[in-house]
Write a protein that holds these residues in place. Structure first.
Motif, PDB file in Angstrom:
ATOM      1  N   ASP A 295     -41.887  70.724 -79.744  1.00 27.92           N
ATOM      2  CA  ASP A 295     -42.809  71.147 -78.682  1.00 27.92           C
ATOM      3  C   ASP A 295     -42.090  71.613 -77.417  1.00 27.92           C
ATOM      4  N   GLY A 296     -40.755  71.519 -77.390  1.00 24.18           N
ATOM      5  CA  GLY A 296     -40.008  71.979 -76.224  1.00 24.18           C
ATOM      6  C   GLY A 296     -39.852  73.487 -76.160  1.00 24.18           C
ATOM      7  N   GLY A 297     -40.282  74.186 -77.206  1.00 20.66           N
ATOM      8  CA  GLY A 297     -40.177  75.646 -77.202  1.00 20.66           C
ATOM      9  C   GLY A 297     -38.799  76.101 -77.647  1.00 20.66           C
TER      10      GLY A 297
ATOM     11  N   ASN B  13     -46.106  65.387 -79.992  1.00 25.97           N
ATOM     12  CA  ASN B  13     -46.008  64.462 -78.856  1.00 25.97           C
ATOM     13  C   ASN B  13     -47.221  64.543 -77.938  1.00 25.97           C
ATOM     14  N   ASP B  14     -48.380  64.896 -78.502  1.00 31.49           N
ATOM     15  CA  ASP B  14     -49.628  65.013 -77.730  1.00 31.49           C
ATOM     16  C   ASP B  14     -49.519  66.012 -76.581  1.00 31.49           C
ATOM     17  N   SER B  15     -48.726  67.066 -76.775  1.00 29.31           N
ATOM     18  CA  SER B  15     -48.570  68.094 -75.742  1.00 29.31           C
ATOM     19  C   SER B  15     -49.918  68.727 -75.420  1.00 29.31           C
ATOM     20  N   GLU B  16     -50.093  69.038 -74.139  1.00 29.73           N
ATOM     21  CA  GLU B  16     -51.317  69.682 -73.660  1.00 29.73           C
ATOM     22  C   GLU B  16     -51.178  71.190 -73.809  1.00 29.73           C
ATOM     23  N   CYS B  17     -52.229  71.829 -74.287  1.00 29.49           N
ATOM     24  CA  CYS B  17     -52.259  73.290 -74.350  1.00 29.49           C
ATOM     25  C   CYS B  17     -53.059  73.816 -73.172  1.00 29.49           C
ATOM     26  N   CYS B  18     -52.704  74.991 -72.672  1.00 32.73           N
ATOM     27  CA  CYS B  18     -53.414  75.593 -71.548  1.00 32.73           C
ATOM     28  C   CYS B  18     -54.869  75.862 -71.916  1.00 32.73           C
ATOM     29  N   VAL B  19     -55.727  75.757 -70.917  1.00 29.20           N
ATOM     30  CA  VAL B  19     -57.158  76.012 -71.079  1.00 29.20           C
ATOM     31  C   VAL B  19     -57.480  77.330 -70.386  1.00 29.20           C
ATOM     32  N   GLN B  20     -58.158  78.203 -71.097  1.00 27.22           N
ATOM     33  CA  GLN B  20     -58.544  79.510 -70.569  1.00 27.22           C
ATOM     34  C   GLN B  20     -59.256  79.369 -69.227  1.00 27.22           C
TER      35      GLN B  20
END
Length: 187
Positions: free
Chosen positions: A86-88, A48-55
């Protein structure tokens, strides 16, 4: 002296009214920030085009959400509530996974209200349509960028994170799923 007392009384009344209006509006400001961590390889589900955290990126966190009304303004996002989605992990309300073909939602932390809306229905309106969906999870506005949150950033404070069934019921073409202005209310 009478005019002074009258003017002072009016001024005091105006100050009290302004103070009450500010409390009534329940302005919700960030309560802090968290620093992003790079997810381990393969650990951030981009469904679903989820955003991943950026360092190193700073993400705002919120302990509150805007006031709820009969037409609460919000942003609709898409989430999978299924195992492996993607909801974990399982939903906060019932420790279960839910089919993406069922109209279910997660609400930002303030609206989730410490599980106060768990398994209750809300009405979501947009695109000239409405749909009733059950609240099954929290879209955490206070934490993120960790394994429990699938290495995704904290949610904004005005999110209704919905299954694909909600998007379909609102008549939104699948290539437009992801972010939309909506209103919602308790059903």
């Amino acid at each position: 002296m009478k005019n002074f007392c009258l003017n002072a009384s009016i001024l005091l009344l105006v100050i009290i009214l302004v103070d009450c209006l500010d409390v009534g509006a329940q302005v919700c400001r960030p309560s802090g920030k968290i620093r992003g961590k790079k997810p381990p390889p393969g650990q951030c589900n981009k469904e679903n085009d989820s955003e991943c955290c950026v360092q190193g990126k700073l993400y705002p966190i919120y302990k509150c959400s805007p006031s709820v009304s009969s037409q609460t303004k919000a942003h609709l996002t898409i989430n999978s509530f299924e195992k492996g989605g993607d909801g974990g992990g399982p939903s906060e309300c019932d420790n279960q996974y839910h089919s993406d073909n069922t109209p279910v939602v997660a609400l930002s932390t303030g609206w989730f209200n410490k599980k106060g809306r768990c398994l209750n229905n809300i009405t979501i309106s947009a695109n000239g349509r409405s749909v009733v969906a059950m609240v099954v999870d929290e879209c955490d506005s206070t934490m993120g960028c960790d394994e429990d949150h699938d290495y995704q950033p904290p949610c904004d404070n005005d999110i209704v994170d919905a299954s694909k069934a909600v998007w379909e019921a609102l008549g939104v073409p699948s290539d437009n799923w992801g972010w939309m202005d909506i209103t919602w209310s308790d059903a």
